[in-house]
Structures are given as structure tokens and as C-alpha cells.
Motif scaffolding. Structure first.
Motif, PDB file in Angstrom:
ATOM      1  N   LEU A 197       7.753 -39.942  13.551  1.00 62.16           N
ATOM      2  CA  LEU A 197       7.599 -38.616  13.646  1.00 62.16           C
ATOM      3  C   LEU A 197       8.758 -37.775  14.410  1.00 62.16           C
ATOM      4  CD1 LEU A 197       4.513 -39.050  15.532  1.00 62.16           C
ATOM      5  CD2 LEU A 197       4.575 -38.405  12.617  1.00 62.16           C
ATOM      6  N   GLN A 198      10.320 -39.165  14.708  1.00 58.24           N
ATOM      7  CA  GLN A 198      11.283 -38.068  15.278  1.00 58.24           C
ATOM      8  C   GLN A 198      11.024 -37.725  16.952  1.00 58.24           C
ATOM      9  OE1 GLN A 198      12.799 -35.715  11.725  1.00 58.24           O
ATOM     10  NE2 GLN A 198      14.062 -36.500  11.393  1.00 58.24           N
ATOM     11  N   VAL A 199      10.270 -38.122  17.596  1.00 56.83           N
ATOM     12  CA  VAL A 199       9.663 -38.107  18.951  1.00 56.83           C
ATOM     13  C   VAL A 199      10.204 -39.575  19.282  1.00 56.83           C
ATOM     14  CG1 VAL A 199       8.078 -36.674  18.173  1.00 56.83           C
ATOM     15  CG2 VAL A 199       7.395 -39.222  18.990  1.00 56.83           C
ATOM     16  N   ARG A 200      10.584 -39.001  21.025  1.00 53.41           N
ATOM     17  CA  ARG A 200      11.112 -39.499  21.951  1.00 53.41           C
ATOM     18  C   ARG A 200      10.200 -40.674  22.995  1.00 53.41           C
ATOM     19  NH1 ARG A 200      14.558 -35.214  24.873  1.00 53.41           N
ATOM     20  NH2 ARG A 200      12.149 -34.114  24.522  1.00 53.41           N
ATOM     21  N   ASN A 201       9.208 -40.559  22.740  1.00 52.42           N
ATOM     22  CA  ASN A 201       8.114 -40.949  23.836  1.00 52.42           C
ATOM     23  C   ASN A 201       6.792 -40.738  23.195  1.00 52.42           C
ATOM     24  OD1 ASN A 201       7.074 -38.918  24.399  1.00 52.42           O
ATOM     25  ND2 ASN A 201       9.341 -38.919  26.281  1.00 52.42           N
ATOM     26  N   ARG A 202       5.904 -41.640  23.480  1.00 53.34           N
ATOM     27  CA  ARG A 202       4.905 -41.662  23.140  1.00 53.34           C
ATOM     28  C   ARG A 202       3.894 -40.094  23.732  1.00 53.34           C
ATOM     29  NH1 ARG A 202       2.042 -46.179  24.302  1.00 53.34           N
ATOM     30  NH2 ARG A 202       0.067 -46.059  23.829  1.00 53.34           N
ATOM     31  N   VAL A 203       4.362 -39.510  24.643  1.00 49.10           N
ATOM     32  CA  VAL A 203       3.461 -38.099  25.175  1.00 49.10           C
ATOM     33  C   VAL A 203       3.986 -36.846  23.917  1.00 49.10           C
ATOM     34  CG1 VAL A 203       4.298 -36.688  27.282  1.00 49.10           C
ATOM     35  CG2 VAL A 203       3.553 -38.319  27.728  1.00 49.10           C
ATOM     36  N   GLU A 204       5.003 -37.533  23.704  1.00 49.61           N
ATOM     37  CA  GLU A 204       5.521 -36.363  22.850  1.00 49.61           C
ATOM     38  C   GLU A 204       4.925 -36.676  21.164  1.00 49.61           C
ATOM     39  OE1 GLU A 204       9.643 -35.951  21.829  1.00 49.61           O
ATOM     40  OE2 GLU A 204      10.119 -35.271  23.716  1.00 49.61           O
ATOM     41  N   ALA A 205       5.334 -38.117  20.812  1.00 49.07           N
ATOM     42  CA  ALA A 205       3.618 -38.534  19.576  1.00 49.07           C
ATOM     43  C   ALA A 205       2.470 -37.692  19.633  1.00 49.07           C
ATOM     44  CB  ALA A 205       4.030 -40.136  19.858  1.00 49.07           C
ATOM     45  N   ALA A 206       1.896 -37.661  20.913  1.00 48.01           N
ATOM     46  CA  ALA A 206       0.269 -37.321  21.003  1.00 48.01           C
ATOM     47  C   ALA A 206       0.367 -36.040  21.265  1.00 48.01           C
ATOM     48  CB  ALA A 206       0.208 -38.107  22.888  1.00 48.01           C
ATOM     49  N   GLY A 233      -4.641 -40.453  24.994  1.00 46.28           N
ATOM     50  CA  GLY A 233      -4.025 -41.294  25.991  1.00 46.28           C
ATOM     51  C   GLY A 233      -4.605 -43.375  26.314  1.00 46.28           C
ATOM     52  N   GLN A 234      -4.384 -43.617  25.767  1.00 42.14           N
ATOM     53  CA  GLN A 234      -5.044 -45.256  25.654  1.00 42.14           C
ATOM     54  C   GLN A 234      -3.332 -45.830  26.206  1.00 42.14           C
ATOM     55  OE1 GLN A 234      -8.088 -47.688  23.764  1.00 42.14           O
ATOM     56  NE2 GLN A 234      -8.963 -45.408  23.931  1.00 42.14           N
ATOM     57  N   SER A 235      -3.330 -47.163  26.677  1.00 47.46           N
ATOM     58  CA  SER A 235      -1.978 -47.794  26.921  1.00 47.46           C
ATOM     59  C   SER A 235      -1.715 -48.660  25.802  1.00 47.46           C
ATOM     60  CB  SER A 235      -2.079 -48.129  28.364  1.00 47.46           C
ATOM     61  OG  SER A 235      -3.198 -48.945  27.893  1.00 47.46           O
ATOM     62  N   ASN A 236      -0.915 -49.467  25.874  1.00 43.44           N
ATOM     63  CA  ASN A 236      -0.451 -50.341  24.370  1.00 43.44           C
ATOM     64  C   ASN A 236      -1.648 -51.342  24.606  1.00 43.44           C
ATOM     65  OD1 ASN A 236       1.084 -48.918  23.194  1.00 43.44           O
ATOM     66  ND2 ASN A 236       2.705 -50.461  24.726  1.00 43.44           N
ATOM     67  N   LYS A 237      -2.141 -51.584  25.630  1.00 40.10           N
ATOM     68  CA  LYS A 237      -2.849 -52.657  25.677  1.00 40.10           C
ATOM     69  C   LYS A 237      -4.473 -52.633  25.334  1.00 40.10           C
ATOM     70  CE  LYS A 237      -4.385 -56.260  29.850  1.00 40.10           C
ATOM     71  NZ  LYS A 237      -4.223 -56.511  30.955  1.00 40.10           N
ATOM     72  N   VAL A 243      -1.317 -44.603  11.804  1.00 39.86           N
ATOM     73  CA  VAL A 243      -2.250 -43.562  12.125  1.00 39.86           C
ATOM     74  C   VAL A 243      -3.624 -43.771  12.971  1.00 39.86           C
ATOM     75  CG1 VAL A 243      -4.151 -41.336  10.885  1.00 39.86           C
ATOM     76  CG2 VAL A 243      -2.100 -42.220  10.042  1.00 39.86           C
ATOM     77  N   SER A 244      -3.898 -45.017  13.192  1.00 42.54           N
ATOM     78  CA  SER A 244      -4.824 -45.265  13.733  1.00 42.54           C
ATOM     79  C   SER A 244      -4.465 -45.655  15.311  1.00 42.54           C
ATOM     80  CB  SER A 244      -5.373 -46.951  13.344  1.00 42.54           C
ATOM     81  OG  SER A 244      -6.360 -46.558  11.953  1.00 42.54           O
ATOM     82  N   ILE A 245      -3.796 -45.982  15.531  1.00 40.10           N
ATOM     83  CA  ILE A 245      -2.737 -46.198  17.212  1.00 40.10           C
ATOM     84  C   ILE A 245      -2.637 -45.153  17.438  1.00 40.10           C
ATOM     85  CG2 ILE A 245      -0.607 -47.105  17.994  1.00 40.10           C
ATOM     86  CD1 ILE A 245      -0.751 -49.592  16.152  1.00 40.10           C
ATOM     87  N   LEU A 246      -2.227 -43.860  16.489  1.00 43.51           N
ATOM     88  CA  LEU A 246      -1.387 -42.566  16.403  1.00 43.51           C
ATOM     89  C   LEU A 246      -2.834 -41.911  17.888  1.00 43.51           C
ATOM     90  CD1 LEU A 246       0.732 -40.540  17.619  1.00 43.51           C
ATOM     91  CD2 LEU A 246       0.658 -39.891  14.581  1.00 43.51           C
ATOM     92  N   ARG A 247      -3.726 -42.067  16.553  1.00 39.00           N
ATOM     93  CA  ARG A 247      -4.990 -41.194  17.686  1.00 39.00           C
ATOM     94  C   ARG A 247      -5.506 -41.697  18.555  1.00 39.00           C
ATOM     95  NH1 ARG A 247      -8.154 -42.421  12.987  1.00 39.00           N
ATOM     96  NH2 ARG A 247      -6.894 -40.429  11.783  1.00 39.00           N
ATOM     97  N   LEU A 248      -5.456 -43.490  18.724  1.00 38.62           N
ATOM     98  CA  LEU A 248      -5.503 -43.307  20.160  1.00 38.62           C
ATOM     99  C   LEU A 248      -4.335 -43.283  21.083  1.00 38.62           C
ATOM    100  CD1 LEU A 248      -7.004 -47.585  19.353  1.00 38.62           C
ATOM    101  CD2 LEU A 248      -8.247 -44.981  19.396  1.00 38.62           C
ATOM    102  N   VAL A 249      -3.457 -43.021  21.148  1.00 37.38           N
ATOM    103  CA  VAL A 249      -2.111 -43.361  21.370  1.00 37.38           C
ATOM    104  C   VAL A 249      -2.702 -41.285  21.626  1.00 37.38           C
ATOM    105  CG1 VAL A 249      -0.010 -41.532  22.075  1.00 37.38           C
ATOM    106  CG2 VAL A 249      -0.449 -44.164  20.602  1.00 37.38           C
TER     107      VAL A 249
END
Length: 212
Positions: free
Chosen positions: A195-204, A167-171, A158-164
Motif C-alpha cells: 500500500l506504500q504506507v508507513r504504519n497501520r494508521v495510514e493503512a487503516a 482498530g484491532q491489534s495484531n494479537k 484484505v481480511s487482515i486490513l479490514r480488521l486493522v
């Protein structure tokens, strides 16, 4: 409460505002200490007069919701009542979150409005019954969706998803959470699957829907 209720009336339609002011003055229990036609004027009037109640329209210039939020933050003793044509659930919820103690519709009868204001002045809250039932259902539905959506995500995910979602990158996420970048990538793989999504944009986007 004892004595007359001091009130600021804010609405950008002078004719309607004048009618409300006349209704309150004729009732005998209210002193209209100031009138305003915008959010900025409403906040300034509250600061100058410190009334018992600020009666605000949602759709006036500058946003009645913004005025409510600022008044609630700066002058917590002032009770806020929204008087509006909007029956939208989101507006009711936003008004209550902003600090409003009452939410009444502009079609309300004069005697009902004065009763609502006197009730709020005594420390009570008011939302018209029909709106209250709908809003409660909407909030319960939103809560149920959030619980379902959050299911399976760990606290770290959840913490990582909040940062995603910002718009933050993995780095950047790795640096913020003091993790290795490859560890963040591993978490991201799990998050996308859960989340059954394909990429980080959909995850955001999903994160925002979930309220994360």
C-alpha cells in the motif's frame, strides 16, 4: 398501474410541501394519503397507509436517506422517490443504495414531477439525465480506483486490513483469524509495503478509501 397512485409526501418545509401536494391533487392521478415533516413521521405514515410511493426530501430532520433505508427494508413494496435540492453525486449514490427508485431535483416542473412519479409507480426508475451521467462516471471512477488499490493484496491480506481498519491489534487479529501473532506481523509488513504506507494508521485510512 390501474387506479390512482397513493402517495406520502415528506418534507420539512410546509410551504413547499403544500405546493407539491396541491400539484399532485390537481393532476387527478394521485391520492396524497399523508404528509410528514421528518424521517420519523415519514416512516410512521408509510407504515400506517402503505402507499404506492413515498416522496422524501433528503435534508429533513432525521435524514431522508435514513427514512428511505428503513422504508425499503420494512416495506419493500413501497417505491421511494427523493425530491431534493442536492445535486451531490454522493447523495444520489447514497439514495440509490438506500433503496430509492427515483431521484428528482426540486427545480423540476410540475408536469415533469407527475410524469416521474407515474413512471416510478409503473415499476420504472428515474434519475435526472444530467445527474445520472455524472453519477455513472463517479461510480466507474471509484470502481477503477478500487481495482487499482486492491491490486497485489491477497485475500488473507484484505481480511487482515479490514480488521486493522476497525482498530484491532495484531494479537486481536490473530485470535479472530486463528493465526499466530508473528504470522499477522509478517502479513502486516507485506501490506504496508504494497500500500506504500508507513504504519497501520495510514493503512487503516487507505483501507477506508479503498472501501475495505
Amino acid at each position: 398501474m390501474t387506479g390512482r397512485v397513493q402517495i406520502v409526501v415528506a418534507d420539512d418545509h410546509p410551504l413547499f410541501r403544500g405546493g407539491v401536494v396541491l400539484t399532485l391533487q390537481e393532476h387527478g392521478s394521485f391520492d396524497v394519503v399523508a404528509q410528514a415533516g421528518s424521517a420519523e413521521e415519514a416512516v410512521a405514515a408509510v407504515e400506517a397507509h402503505m402507499p404506492d410511493i413515498a416522496l422524501l426530501d433528503i435534508s429533513m430532520p432525521g435524514s431522508g436517506l435514513e427514512a428511505a433505508s428503513e422504508i425499503a427494508r420494512r416495506f419493500p413494496a413501497v417505491r421511494i422517490v427523493m425530491l431534493t435540492v442536492s445535486e451531490a453525486d454522493e447523495d444520489v449514490i447514497a439514495a440509490l443504495k438506500a433503496g430509492a427508485r427515483g431521484y428528482a431535483l426540486k427545480g423540476v416542473a410540475a408536469d415533469e414531477l407527475t410524469g416521474i412519479l407515474l413512471n416510478v409507480a409503473e415499476g420504472n426508475s428515474y434519475v435526472s439525465p444530467a445527474l445520472a451521467a455524472r453519477v455513472l462516471a463517479a461510480m466507474q471512477d471509484r470502481s477503477a480506483r478500487r481495482e487499482t488499490d486492491d491490486e497485489g493484496l491477497s485475500e488473507r491480506e484484505v481480511s487482515i486490513l479490514r480488521l486493522v481498519a476497525t482498530g484491532q491489534s495484531n494479537k486481536e487479529i490473530a485470535r479472530a483469524l486463528d493465526l499466530q501473532e508473528k504470522t499477522v506481523k509478517h502479513y502486516m509488513t507485506n501490506i504496508l509495503q504494497k500500500l506504500q504506507v508507513r504504519n497501520r494508521v495510514e493503512a487503516a485510512l487507505k483501507a477506508r478509501d479503498m472501501g475495505i
